[in-house]
Design a protein around this motif. Sequence first.
Motif, PDB file in Angstrom:
ATOM      1  N   ALA A 155     -12.852  35.448  71.476  1.00 44.37           N
ATOM      2  CA  ALA A 155     -13.798  34.958  72.491  1.00 44.37           C
ATOM      3  C   ALA A 155     -13.299  35.402  73.861  1.00 44.37           C
ATOM      4  O   ALA A 155     -12.128  35.229  74.191  1.00 44.37           O
ATOM      5  CB  ALA A 155     -13.918  33.444  72.429  1.00 44.37           C
ATOM      6  N   LYS A 156     -14.211  35.984  74.612  1.00 49.01           N
ATOM      7  CA  LYS A 156     -13.879  36.437  75.972  1.00 49.01           C
ATOM      8  C   LYS A 156     -14.978  35.965  76.910  1.00 49.01           C
ATOM      9  O   LYS A 156     -16.164  36.075  76.600  1.00 49.01           O
ATOM     10  CB  LYS A 156     -13.760  37.953  76.016  1.00 49.01           C
ATOM     11  N   PHE A 157     -14.562  35.455  78.051  1.00 48.76           N
ATOM     12  CA  PHE A 157     -15.500  34.951  79.051  1.00 48.76           C
ATOM     13  C   PHE A 157     -15.350  35.818  80.295  1.00 48.76           C
ATOM     14  O   PHE A 157     -14.269  35.931  80.852  1.00 48.76           O
ATOM     15  CB  PHE A 157     -15.222  33.469  79.332  1.00 48.76           C
ATOM     16  N   ARG A 158     -16.465  36.410  80.715  1.00 44.54           N
ATOM     17  CA  ARG A 158     -16.407  37.417  81.775  1.00 44.54           C
ATOM     18  C   ARG A 158     -17.031  36.975  83.089  1.00 44.54           C
ATOM     19  O   ARG A 158     -16.758  37.557  84.122  1.00 44.54           O
ATOM     20  CB  ARG A 158     -17.076  38.688  81.272  1.00 44.54           C
ATOM     21  N   ARG A 159     -17.911  35.989  83.044  1.00 44.28           N
ATOM     22  CA  ARG A 159     -18.519  35.485  84.278  1.00 44.28           C
ATOM     23  C   ARG A 159     -18.976  34.054  84.059  1.00 44.28           C
ATOM     24  O   ARG A 159     -19.214  33.632  82.938  1.00 44.28           O
ATOM     25  CB  ARG A 159     -19.682  36.358  84.728  1.00 44.28           C
ATOM     26  N   MET A 160     -19.060  33.323  85.152  1.00 36.61           N
ATOM     27  CA  MET A 160     -19.518  31.942  85.069  1.00 36.61           C
ATOM     28  C   MET A 160     -21.029  31.896  84.861  1.00 36.61           C
ATOM     29  O   MET A 160     -21.753  32.749  85.375  1.00 36.61           O
ATOM     30  CB  MET A 160     -19.158  31.187  86.345  1.00 36.61           C
TER      31      MET A 160
ATOM     32  N   ASP B 128     -28.603  38.337  83.568  1.00 34.71           N
ATOM     33  CA  ASP B 128     -28.992  39.466  84.430  1.00 34.71           C
ATOM     34  C   ASP B 128     -28.346  40.775  83.967  1.00 34.71           C
ATOM     35  O   ASP B 128     -27.818  41.549  84.772  1.00 34.71           O
ATOM     36  CB  ASP B 128     -28.634  39.187  85.889  1.00 34.71           C
ATOM     37  N   ASP B 129     -28.354  41.002  82.651  1.00 32.68           N
ATOM     38  CA  ASP B 129     -27.794  42.213  82.035  1.00 32.68           C
ATOM     39  C   ASP B 129     -26.294  42.378  82.241  1.00 32.68           C
ATOM     40  O   ASP B 129     -25.758  43.464  82.052  1.00 32.68           O
ATOM     41  CB  ASP B 129     -28.527  43.472  82.527  1.00 32.68           C
ATOM     42  N   LYS B 130     -25.600  41.301  82.635  1.00 29.16           N
ATOM     43  CA  LYS B 130     -24.145  41.341  82.792  1.00 29.16           C
ATOM     44  C   LYS B 130     -23.533  40.413  81.758  1.00 29.16           C
ATOM     45  O   LYS B 130     -23.963  39.278  81.601  1.00 29.16           O
ATOM     46  CB  LYS B 130     -23.743  40.899  84.200  1.00 29.16           C
ATOM     47  N   LYS B 131     -22.512  40.920  81.043  1.00 25.09           N
ATOM     48  CA  LYS B 131     -21.880  40.114  79.989  1.00 25.09           C
ATOM     49  C   LYS B 131     -21.247  38.864  80.571  1.00 25.09           C
ATOM     50  O   LYS B 131     -20.471  38.913  81.517  1.00 25.09           O
ATOM     51  CB  LYS B 131     -20.822  40.936  79.271  1.00 25.09           C
ATOM     52  N   ALA B 132     -21.575  37.732  79.967  1.00 28.17           N
ATOM     53  CA  ALA B 132     -20.956  36.465  80.328  1.00 28.17           C
ATOM     54  C   ALA B 132     -19.895  36.089  79.297  1.00 28.17           C
ATOM     55  O   ALA B 132     -18.862  35.521  79.640  1.00 28.17           O
ATOM     56  CB  ALA B 132     -22.004  35.365  80.429  1.00 28.17           C
ATOM     57  N   ALA B 133     -20.156  36.408  78.014  1.00 26.95           N
ATOM     58  CA  ALA B 133     -19.202  36.067  76.953  1.00 26.95           C
ATOM     59  C   ALA B 133     -19.479  36.904  75.716  1.00 26.95           C
ATOM     60  O   ALA B 133     -20.609  37.343  75.487  1.00 26.95           O
ATOM     61  CB  ALA B 133     -19.302  34.585  76.615  1.00 26.95           C
ATOM     62  N   THR B 134     -18.427  37.099  74.929  1.00 32.11           N
ATOM     63  CA  THR B 134     -18.540  37.740  73.626  1.00 32.11           C
ATOM     64  C   THR B 134     -17.622  36.992  72.662  1.00 32.11           C
ATOM     65  O   THR B 134     -16.643  36.373  73.081  1.00 32.11           O
ATOM     66  CB  THR B 134     -18.120  39.229  73.654  1.00 32.11           C
ATOM     67  N   ALA B 135     -17.946  37.043  71.373  1.00 37.48           N
ATOM     68  CA  ALA B 135     -17.094  36.398  70.373  1.00 37.48           C
ATOM     69  C   ALA B 135     -17.447  36.879  68.981  1.00 37.48           C
ATOM     70  O   ALA B 135     -18.557  37.353  68.736  1.00 37.48           O
ATOM     71  CB  ALA B 135     -17.243  34.873  70.434  1.00 37.48           C
ATOM     72  N   GLU B 136     -16.487  36.752  68.097  1.00 37.25           N
ATOM     73  CA  GLU B 136     -16.692  36.990  66.677  1.00 37.25           C
ATOM     74  C   GLU B 136     -16.687  35.598  66.023  1.00 37.25           C
ATOM     75  O   GLU B 136     -15.779  34.799  66.260  1.00 37.25           O
ATOM     76  CB  GLU B 136     -15.529  37.839  66.154  1.00 37.25           C
ATOM     77  N   LEU B 137     -17.707  35.300  65.246  1.00 38.68           N
ATOM     78  CA  LEU B 137     -17.891  33.967  64.679  1.00 38.68           C
ATOM     79  C   LEU B 137     -17.833  34.024  63.157  1.00 38.68           C
ATOM     80  O   LEU B 137     -18.498  34.858  62.550  1.00 38.68           O
ATOM     81  CB  LEU B 137     -19.245  33.398  65.112  1.00 38.68           C
ATOM     82  N   THR B 138     -17.048  33.150  62.561  1.00 35.42           N
ATOM     83  CA  THR B 138     -17.020  33.003  61.123  1.00 35.42           C
ATOM     84  C   THR B 138     -17.809  31.749  60.779  1.00 35.42           C
ATOM     85  O   THR B 138     -17.706  30.736  61.482  1.00 35.42           O
ATOM     86  CB  THR B 138     -15.571  32.852  60.615  1.00 35.42           C
TER      87      THR B 138
END
Length: 143
Positions: free
Chosen positions: A94-99, A129-139
């Motif tokens: 999990a990565k958080f890139r913007r609030m 707004d087309d900007k990544k806020a978060a990504t994650a791999e989910l099981t």
Amino acid sequence: METILDAAAIQKIIPHRYPMLLIDKVVELEPGKRAVAIRNVTIHEATFQGHFPGNPVLPGVSLIESMAQTGAVALLSEDQFKGKTAYFGGIKDAKFRRMVKPGDQVRLEVSLEKIKGPVGLAKGSATVDDKKAATAELTFIIS
């Protein structure tokens, strides 16, 4: 964006209800493969009473749960899984890139990567707004 599923239709697929239903509509759906959902973040969400007064920020865990619900819609729309429940089995990378703040519209994209028996893996992203806020791999575990 055309609405494929509104909140009432989503609730026929996944068991989540207010205040834990964290997606407002589904705009793309390939049952058993992927889904794209929208979450409209408003100041009226109870979370913002304490996170943080005067500087409201959506907790990262809420973004991850929103992704999970989007993935659950994709999974549980598949005929073989209708009527079942998808539970969290794990969260990886999990990565958080913007609030994310009140007034933001979050686009949640989740693809189901692998399903073996009752266990599966999905990859998700949340953008504003087309900007990544978060990504994650989910099981997930299907029951």
